[in-house]
Write a protein that holds these residues in place. Sequence first.
Motif, PDB file in Angstrom:
ATOM      1  N   ALA A 165      25.085  19.748   2.441  1.00 12.87           N
ATOM      2  CA  ALA A 165      24.147  19.578   3.309  1.00 12.87           C
ATOM      3  C   ALA A 165      23.707  17.890   3.468  1.00 12.87           C
ATOM      4  CB  ALA A 165      22.618  20.359   3.100  1.00 12.87           C
ATOM      5  N   SER A 166      23.951  17.419   2.045  1.00  9.03           N
ATOM      6  CA  SER A 166      23.667  15.749   2.328  1.00  9.03           C
ATOM      7  C   SER A 166      24.779  15.207   3.349  1.00  9.03           C
ATOM      8  CB  SER A 166      23.634  15.426   0.852  1.00  9.03           C
ATOM      9  OG  SER A 166      22.463  15.889   0.010  1.00  9.03           O
ATOM     10  N   ILE A 167      25.770  15.443   3.137  1.00 10.12           N
ATOM     11  CA  ILE A 167      26.779  14.987   3.774  1.00 10.12           C
ATOM     12  C   ILE A 167      26.691  15.353   5.484  1.00 10.12           C
ATOM     13  CG2 ILE A 167      29.460  15.336   4.425  1.00 10.12           C
ATOM     14  CD1 ILE A 167      29.922  15.586   1.605  1.00 10.12           C
ATOM     15  N   TYR A 168      26.328  16.356   5.551  1.00  6.36           N
ATOM     16  CA  TYR A 168      26.227  16.868   7.088  1.00  6.36           C
ATOM     17  C   TYR A 168      25.147  16.007   7.704  1.00  6.36           C
ATOM     18  CZ  TYR A 168      24.781  19.985  10.883  1.00  6.36           C
ATOM     19  OH  TYR A 168      24.397  20.485  12.177  1.00  6.36           O
ATOM     20  N   PHE A 169      23.884  15.853   6.897  1.00  4.30           N
ATOM     21  CA  PHE A 169      22.817  15.061   7.505  1.00  4.30           C
ATOM     22  C   PHE A 169      22.869  13.657   7.432  1.00  4.30           C
ATOM     23  CE2 PHE A 169      20.506  19.158   6.278  1.00  4.30           C
ATOM     24  CZ  PHE A 169      20.276  19.547   7.377  1.00  4.30           C
ATOM     25  N   LEU A 170      23.710  13.110   6.369  1.00  2.00           N
ATOM     26  CA  LEU A 170      24.217  11.702   6.786  1.00  2.00           C
ATOM     27  C   LEU A 170      25.063  11.403   7.995  1.00  2.00           C
ATOM     28  CD1 LEU A 170      25.300  10.567   3.157  1.00  2.00           C
ATOM     29  CD2 LEU A 170      23.691   9.726   4.317  1.00  2.00           C
ATOM     30  N   VAL A 171      25.956  12.359   8.546  1.00  2.00           N
ATOM     31  CA  VAL A 171      26.559  12.257   9.630  1.00  2.00           C
ATOM     32  C   VAL A 171      25.750  12.296  10.706  1.00  2.00           C
ATOM     33  CG1 VAL A 171      28.221  13.358  11.160  1.00  2.00           C
ATOM     34  CG2 VAL A 171      28.753  13.225   8.660  1.00  2.00           C
ATOM     35  N   CYS A 172      24.808  13.183  10.697  1.00  5.49           N
ATOM     36  CA  CYS A 172      23.816  13.517  11.796  1.00  5.49           C
ATOM     37  C   CYS A 172      22.932  12.122  11.864  1.00  5.49           C
ATOM     38  CB  CYS A 172      22.643  14.762  11.616  1.00  5.49           C
ATOM     39  SG  CYS A 172      23.377  16.029  11.658  1.00  5.49           S
ATOM     40  N   ILE A 173      22.212  11.535  10.857  1.00  2.00           N
ATOM     41  CA  ILE A 173      21.734  10.414  10.938  1.00  2.00           C
ATOM     42  C   ILE A 173      22.546   9.349  11.662  1.00  2.00           C
ATOM     43  CG2 ILE A 173      20.498   8.407   9.593  1.00  2.00           C
ATOM     44  CD1 ILE A 173      19.802  10.757   7.473  1.00  2.00           C
ATOM     45  N   SER A 174      23.749   8.862  11.091  1.00  2.00           N
ATOM     46  CA  SER A 174      24.727   8.049  11.695  1.00  2.00           C
ATOM     47  C   SER A 174      24.734   8.358  13.306  1.00  2.00           C
ATOM     48  CB  SER A 174      25.833   7.864  11.015  1.00  2.00           C
ATOM     49  OG  SER A 174      25.856   7.649   9.674  1.00  2.00           O
TER      50      SER A 174
END
Length: 334
Positions: A101-110
């Motif tokens: 989930a952390s990886i997913y939301f780091l992508v979303c933020i970027s």
Amino acid sequence: MNQSCESSDDLRAYQHYVYIVVYSVILAPGLLGNVLALWVFKVYIRETKKAVVFMMNLAMADLLQVLSLPLRIYYYLNNTWPFGHPLCMICFYLKYVNMYASIYFLVCISVRRCELVMRPLRYNSSKRKGDLLVCALGWLLVCLCCLPFPLLRNQSPPPSEAGGSLGVCFLELPMRPVGVPGAWALLILAELLGFVVPLVLVLACTCQTAGSLRLSAAGAIPDRGEKRRALRMVLSCALVFLVCFVPYHITMPLDFLVKANALRDCAVRNLIRRCHPFTLCLASLNCCLDPLMYYFTTDEFWRRLSKPELPESMMFGRRLSCMTGGEDTEGEEG
């Protein structure tokens, strides 16, 4: 196969020592940092469109991971799990859910910050509601994709290797028998969806945002300061990704092959088992790095901590906006 190659007391003690030290170090700052982040983002959720929804969800994922650390520290200190096998499987499963989930939301933020730099006028209130849907679908997707992690472990409570009767837990749970073709198929799928694709997206957003700084004043956003702030954010996301998740996704498939008995050489097996704890700890370190990223790259976060009187000023701003009849406040911050 030589038993010392499979599992030794010295190797187990070494792994437990690494986990105890690192988890104890990140517990307090990870807890305080993410609670503080959620408090700040709750204030700004309606005042800005700069990926705050995604940052809130990232802070939630980090916080859930931090809350499981006391149980993990207890297990590694005492070499036994007295809390029941179901709770062990839940904690084991949530570790991977929160990490991906952390990886997913780091992508979303970027992606969001890059999009706001390149096409700021396309973001509106309906798209903000779409962000909530993206978050909900992301959690669902991550939860489903992480199910193989617990399902591939033996579901019956195993006897304790340390002489206790309450069993082992976490990475010491025995693996179900998996053939080499099946193991490779799972690994390729996990690496592609959980690592390669997110890494490409984060790096692409970083390159696009950096490239926007070279554009003339007639570009997507005339304010170069805004572009620099966006670039700091996507660079921070890329840095967290590279430091925390790249090493883990290098050793994770190797460790999986060791546990599936697809690698037979004792020297290689022992080397992988000594390296994997460090990379797993690096993957947990993002719980502390993400709050630092919020503070140093997010104007709203910095202002909220620097000016205690800000909530009153924001309330005044809302009243003024209502008096003037506009939603201008929402449109001004980009």
